[in-house]
Design a protein around this motif. Structure first.
Motif, PDB file in Angstrom:
ATOM      1  N   LEU A  50      -1.442   1.026  -2.802  1.00 14.03           N
ATOM      2  CA  LEU A  50      -1.213   1.403  -1.530  1.00 14.03           C
ATOM      3  C   LEU A  50      -1.164   0.252  -0.849  1.00 14.03           C
ATOM      4  O   LEU A  50      -1.486  -1.190  -1.263  1.00 14.03           O
ATOM      5  CB  LEU A  50      -1.941   1.706  -0.717  1.00 14.03           C
ATOM      6  N   LYS A  61       0.519   6.831   7.984  1.00 12.94           N
ATOM      7  CA  LYS A  61       1.420   6.028   7.760  1.00 12.94           C
ATOM      8  C   LYS A  61       2.338   5.241   8.545  1.00 12.94           C
ATOM      9  O   LYS A  61       2.650   6.072   9.955  1.00 12.94           O
ATOM     10  CB  LYS A  61       2.806   7.027   7.275  1.00 12.94           C
ATOM     11  N   HIS A  80       0.479   2.145   4.818  1.00  9.17           N
ATOM     12  CA  HIS A  80      -0.825   3.150   4.385  1.00  9.17           C
ATOM     13  C   HIS A  80      -1.520   3.203   4.278  1.00  9.17           C
ATOM     14  O   HIS A  80      -2.695   3.657   3.276  1.00  9.17           O
ATOM     15  CB  HIS A  80       0.223   3.826   3.597  1.00  9.17           C
ATOM     16  N   VAL A 130      -7.904   5.845   3.827  1.00  9.17           N
ATOM     17  CA  VAL A 130      -5.799   6.164   3.248  1.00  9.17           C
ATOM     18  C   VAL A 130      -5.627   6.499   4.323  1.00  9.17           C
ATOM     19  O   VAL A 130      -5.989   7.372   4.949  1.00  9.17           O
ATOM     20  CB  VAL A 130      -6.359   7.057   1.821  1.00  9.17           C
TER      21      VAL A 130
END
Length: 795
Positions: free
Chosen positions: A75, A107, A116, A94
């Motif tokens: 990521l 995002k 991200h 996340v």
């Protein structure tokens, strides 16, 4: 006391949820103040590893990283934390994660670079830990693991408000013991093995105040690494108990404090000058504490000192000069038992309150020090390395508390709690609490453990059984008090009502002895039998009174001799008259007696002074008789009682039966009895006064009343009461009022005669009386008194 539920579950896993556990603890007497989660509400935050960490091309304070979270791709995340570096294990939110405050991760681009996800700090996860950057997880943290699971954040902290007598619960061990007893579960006690000494280094310890500190343990540990990191599990346990992680040495002493309730302290060994002396401070000594504040010590303060100076306030606060720093290599671990009375109030005198003083003031287990020293040593060697010397102990066994033995009776237990608890159940409760229990014929003999300073008497054990049994399990039975109406005769007139009437008339109650002077009593009642006591208190108190008058007369003499010229006294009591027909040969009669002496009213400028006479006394007696609502049942007759004036005295009768006397004291007795002025007396049998007539309710007549006056000339010797009785009889129901309002002798009245003026009030309840009816009734009355008493109407 704050603790985490997950830590308690390690000791005793009850399977209860947070609310049920809190309720159970509260009902056992350990009130829960609050339950709080150990972290905020978040999701999809995992353990990640920083694979690359480079400078952002367009921002000096940002870094561009590539993070491994266990997925197929790394990521790209932009981070501004200064502690971000390659190889660091971090908490990664996340895309799709939701952080506390309903903050959603999406995002994004930061200064043109894709991001991200987010690298999280403790505060961003709702964890109360101060930090300057992102979370630094241990190097062995497994990548991709949910951070909530890895840090065991599905947990709560429970804060318990303990009463001062429950110092044993200021530790996980104490709380686990309580919860284990409440749930009939065994506690998983940590295994603590003795740490063998690898060096011989020792320090001399001297107890100069053994009453205040009967046991002091020390242990030298050399070559430790104070810069080692405190394990995450220990940091979390401390944090969830409200203690901030500082360094491994301090963290270990705080950890065993929470685990066992035993305060400890670590000195930098190389700053100590010589051995340890436990002594009372010298007045005015100075000590700079770990927080940098300097205090001036009082002589009643117990201190830990080396050979030159005090280095700590015992059981309260360590000194700055000997505290552990980042340069410390060698330490002296301290673990002691301080008497509660030696610590109580001392911290407050200096404006301090510490976790150590809080526990020592309430009482610490005096047999716990060796176990805790081994536990702390093992943790220190495991985290910081080093070499430990032998445990050094200075102890005054005779100054240590002694285990108390308390007896608990089964019947008293049941009586105080209100239910019957099986003996086997009581034994199990007390045993699980750590008490040594021995069954006896009546109950149990219990040896109190060293950590229970609050159990000293039988009622303390009753409380323990009630707590563990559960106050909410004891049936809620409302107290019952059956009330029954007292057997009260409505016609009975209370004695207090008679006394109140006399007080309203200006009398004061007197209480005299039942024993009187026999000579004075014979003067007043020469013909009465007298009971002489074989062993009197004094010669002038050797006869039982046959009347209350001798005592009242004696009281009057006493007051007259002290310039009290006006007296109104009354007394209620028994008279004792010899009577062969009575039980024990004596007739005891309750009577009410009174005495009047002096003027009618107190001296006053608006009224002339007038001495009380027979008729004043008679008026007071009639006031008492009026309370019976049956005055017509009373009558008076002449009396020849030797104690009274023959011309100013009367016998009182009720229903024709003698019930008392009243009148002036015989003049011949005044000087003999020591009186200076005339005295008037009354004495009435109490039974004649306390029986009253119950009134009947009748309608008030709506028709007018008529008054007629008669003046009757009768013989002087004739009693007016006899005439009044006849008039009432002849007048019948229509005569509703009769009053003698004048008595006249003199001019116009023949010698030996007197004129009695009567008012007659005539009224009917059904109709208005006609003049003829009134005249007929008056004529019948005149005719009757004329025939009966040879009375005539006055011209």
């Amino acid at each position: 006391m704050k603790f985490s539920k997950s830590w308690l579950d390690e000791w005793v896993n009850t399977g209860l949820n947070d609310e049920a556990l809190a309720e159970q603890i509260t009902m056992a007497g350990l009130e829960v103040d609050g339950i709080e989660p150990v972290a905020g509400d978040f999701s999809q935050v995992v353990v990640g590893e920083v694979i690359e960490c480079g400078q952002h091309p367009d921002a000096d304070k940002l870094r561009v990283t590539k993070i491994n979270v266990g997925s197929d791709e790394l990521l790209d995340i932009v981070c501004g934390a200064p502690n971000c570096r390659q190889g660091l294990k971090v908490a990664v939110a996340v895309v799709g994660a939701v952080l506390p405050g309903d903050f959603k991760i999406k995002k994004a681009k930061l200064r043109g670079q894709p991001s991200h996800g987010m690298l999280c700090s403790y505060s961003e996860l709702g964890i109360d830990i101060e930090s300057d950057g992102i979370i630094e997880l241990p190097a062995d943290a497994p990548v991709g693991t949910d951070v909530r699971d890895y840090l065991a954040l599905n947990d709560v902290t429970i804060e318990v408000d303990l009463t001062p007598n429950r110092a044993d619960c200021l530790s996980m061990a104490g709380l686990a013991r309580e919860v284990g007893v409440l749930n009939n579960q065994d506690v998983n006690w940590p295994e603590i093995a003795a740490v063998p000494a690898s060096i011989d280094d020792q320090l001399d310890i001297q107890l100069h105040a053994p009453e205040a500190c009967p046991r002091y343990l020390g242990r030298v540990v050399r070559n430790i690494n104070v810069k080692a990191a405190t394990p995450l599990w220990m940091q979390e346990k401390l944090r969830r108990s409200g203690i901030r992680s500082i360094d491994p040495v301090v963290d270990i002493t705080n950890f065993v404090l929470l685990e066992w309730g035993q305060p400890m302290h670590a000195f930098d060994l190389n700053t100590l000058n010589g051995g340890i002396q436990v002594r009372m401070a010298e007045q005015g000594e100075k000590l700079t504490l770990l927080d940098g504040n300097e205090v001036t010590l009082n002589a009643d303060t117990l201190v830990i000192a080396d050979n030159e100076r005090p280095v700590a306030m015992a059981g309260i606060f360590g000194g700055d000069a000997t505290g552990v720093t980042e340069n410390t290599k060698d330490v002296l671990l301290e673990c002691a038992f301080f008497s509660p009375l030696a610590i109580t109030g001392r911290a407050r005198n200096y404006g301090l309150h510490t976790d150590s003083s809080h526990r020592f003031e309430r009482g610490v287990d005096y047999q716990l020090q060796h176990k805790v020293m081994e536990r702390a040593t093992a943790l220190l060697l495991d985290i910081c390395g080093g070499e430990a010397g032998p445990v050094i102990e200075a102890v005054a066994e005779d100054k240590l508390p002694q285990a108390a033995t308390v007896t608990l009776r089964h019947d008293r237990l049941n009586r105080l709690i209100g239910i019957d608890i099986a003996a086997e159940q009581v034994t199990e409760m007390l045993t699980r609490l750590g008490l040594q229990v021995t069954a006896t014929a009546d109950g149990w003999s219990v040896v109190v453990p060293s950590y229970r300073f609050d159990i000293a008497i039988e009622e303390d054990l009753v409380e323990e059984v009630a707590r563990i049994y559960g106050y909410n399990n004891i049936p809620d039975v409302a107290p019952r008090a059956d009330l029954s109406m007292s057997s009260h005769h409505e016609a009975h007139l209370p004695l207090n009502r008679l006394k109140d009437a006399l007080v309203d008339l200006g009398y004061q109650e007197a209480i005299t002895y039942s024993f009187v002077d026999p000579e004075q009593q014979k003067l007043m009642f020469p013909n009465a039998g007298h009971m002489i006591l074989p062993n009197p208190i004094a010669a002038d108190m050797s006869a039982m009174r046959v009347s209350l008058w001798p005592g009242l007369v004696q009281a009057a003499v006493y007051n007259q001799n002290r310039q009290q010229s006006r007296l109104r006294l009354f007394e209620q009591g028994l008279t004792f008259v010899p009577d062969d027909t009575a039980e024990n040969g004596v007739r005891q009669t309750p009577v009410l007696a009174g005495l009047v002496l002096g003027s009618v009213v107190d001296e006053h400028w608006s009224m002339s002074s007038q001495a009380a006479d027979f008729f004043d006394l008679k008026g007071d007696v009639e006031s008492l008789l009026a309370l019976s609502a049956d005055e017509l049942s009373f009558s008076v007759a002449r009396t020849d009682l030797s104690a009274l004036h023959p011309g100013q005295s009367a016998q009182l009768l009720r229903g024709g039966q003698p019930v008392g006397h009243f009148g002036a004291l015989h003049p011949s007795l005044l000087k003999k009895l020591g009186l200076k002025s005339q005295v008037y007396l009354f004495e009435i049998e109490l039974s004649a006064l306390t029986e009253r007539k119950v009134p009947d309710a009748v309608a008030v007549s709506r028709f007018p009343a008529n008054r007629r006056d008669l003046a009757l000339v009768v013989d002087q010797s004739l009693a007016a009461a006899d005439i009044l009785d006849l008039v009432r009889k002849v007048g019948g129901n229509q005569l509703v009022g009769l009053n003698l309002f004048d008595v006249y002798q003199g001019q116009g009245i023949a010698e030996g005669k007197k004129s009695l003026a009567l008012s007659l009030v005539l009224q009917d309840t059904q109709r208005t009386l006609e003049e003829k009816e009134i005249a007929d009734t008056v004529a019948r009355i005149v005719s009757a008194v004329s025939d009966e008493f040879n009375a005539s109407l006055r011209d």
